[in-house]
Design an enzyme around this catalytic site. Sequence first.
Site, mmCIF file in Angstrom:
data_model
loop_
_atom_site.group_PDB
_atom_site.id
_atom_site.type_symbol
_atom_site.label_atom_id
_atom_site.label_comp_id
_atom_site.label_asym_id
_atom_site.label_seq_id
_atom_site.Cartn_x
_atom_site.Cartn_y
_atom_site.Cartn_z
ATOM 1 N N ASP A 5 0.918 3.417 -4.942
ATOM 2 C CA ASP A 5 0.567 2.903 -6.303
ATOM 3 C C ASP A 5 -0.748 3.273 -7.068
ATOM 4 O OD1 ASP A 5 -1.186 1.849 -4.332
ATOM 5 O OD2 ASP A 5 -0.619 -0.287 -4.407
ATOM 6 N N ASN A 64 -2.950 -12.373 -0.907
ATOM 7 C CA ASN A 64 -1.814 -13.025 -1.138
ATOM 8 C C ASN A 64 -0.105 -12.979 -0.809
ATOM 9 O OD1 ASN A 64 -1.092 -11.499 -2.604
ATOM 10 N ND2 ASN A 64 -1.740 -12.183 -4.617
ATOM 11 N N HIS A 87 1.053 -9.403 -0.912
ATOM 12 C CA HIS A 87 0.839 -8.802 -1.860
ATOM 13 C C HIS A 87 1.266 -7.215 -0.919
ATOM 14 C CE1 HIS A 87 -2.939 -6.757 -2.897
ATOM 15 N NE2 HIS A 87 -2.895 -6.164 -2.224
ATOM 16 N N GLU A 115 3.351 -8.079 -6.927
ATOM 17 C CA GLU A 115 2.116 -9.606 -6.395
ATOM 18 C C GLU A 115 3.155 -10.604 -6.418
ATOM 19 O OE1 GLU A 115 -0.866 -9.189 -6.368
ATOM 20 O OE2 GLU A 115 -1.892 -8.024 -7.457
HETATM 21 C C1 F6R Z 1 -2.376 0.449 -1.724
HETATM 22 C C2 F6R Z 1 -1.909 -1.121 -2.102
HETATM 23 C C3 F6R Z 1 -2.356 -2.065 -1.442
HETATM 24 C C4 F6R Z 1 -3.374 -2.283 -0.478
HETATM 25 C C5 F6R Z 1 -3.508 -4.042 -0.064
HETATM 26 C C6 F6R Z 1 -4.668 -4.622 0.120
HETATM 27 O O1 F6R Z 1 -2.036 0.861 -2.037
HETATM 28 O O2 F6R Z 1 -1.131 -0.935 -2.270
HETATM 29 O O3 F6R Z 1 -1.384 -3.120 -1.276
HETATM 30 O O4 F6R Z 1 -2.293 -2.459 0.613
HETATM 31 O O5 F6R Z 1 -4.032 -4.462 -1.270
HETATM 32 O O6 F6R Z 1 -5.887 -3.904 0.609
HETATM 33 P P1 F6R Z 1 -6.896 -3.359 1.803
HETATM 34 O O7 F6R Z 1 -6.641 -3.272 2.418
HETATM 35 O O8 F6R Z 1 -7.712 -3.206 0.856
HETATM 36 O O9 F6R Z 1 -7.078 -5.072 2.022
#
Ligand code: F6R
Length: 242
Positions: free
Chosen positions: A67, A136, A138, A143
């Site tokens: 992403d 959450n 995702h 989401e």
């Molecule tokens: C990042 C992504 C997000 C993160 C998620 C967890 O490329 O796709 O889904 O993996 O938000 O983020 P962290 O690792 O910062 O807790």
Amino acid sequence: MKVIVTKNYAEMSAVAADMFKGVLTAKKDAVLGLATGSTPEGMYACLVDMYKKGELDFSDVKSVNLDEYYPIKKSDDQSYDFFMRKHLFSHVNMKEENIHLPNGEAADADVEACEYEKLIDSLGGADIQVLGIGRNGHIGFNEPDTYLLADTHLTGLTASTIEANSRFFASEEDVPKHALTMGIGSIFKSKKIVVMASGKEKAEAVKTLLEGKIRTDCPATMLVLHRDCTLVCDEDAYSLVK
Ligand code: F6R
């Protein structure tokens, strides 16, 4: 889903890096599916270390990132393009033309999403995809919602994700409100998936994931349907699992 529980973040990072090493050793021109965020930083450090010791060669490796914020300039130090260069690409011998992220500078996000999905297909999907998990539930920027999308698409970020990601920005208002993300189907094109989770703030999401019920309000639960998915999490992230 296979589950590996590690003592701490460092051990989680090392276990995930070893899984990447296994794929890269078996296939010199592997396609790596990559993620950003705090979770995989330690794993990237391990991979850079292995490369410096001569244990890994990235010269034929290709990458597809999950992403990117939209819109965002690649040069912005909060872009995922910038993050990947800082933590991995600038330290290993990957070729520029083999690095792929959704383009946060694209004039038309829908066209870019469509092109990115075609690119994933042309590469045959990732050989191994790393995922973090949102508090959450995702994955990528898929989401919680009443429905989930299969292909790469433009999406809005939830208030919870904006708040979680604001730690990287000067203020919450500065966090982009949209992102281009692989869909659940794009992620499922990967032959192998490694989901990483560390810390108590991920414990609820890990608990829901391991209940084995597929729910669109916790997109990570889709992963129980993948035939080769491993959760690597530390004791804190695993602490609510009975
Ligand atoms: C990042 C992504 C997000 C993160 C998620 C967890 O490329 O796709 O889904 O993996 O938000 O983020 P962290 O690792 O910062 O807790």
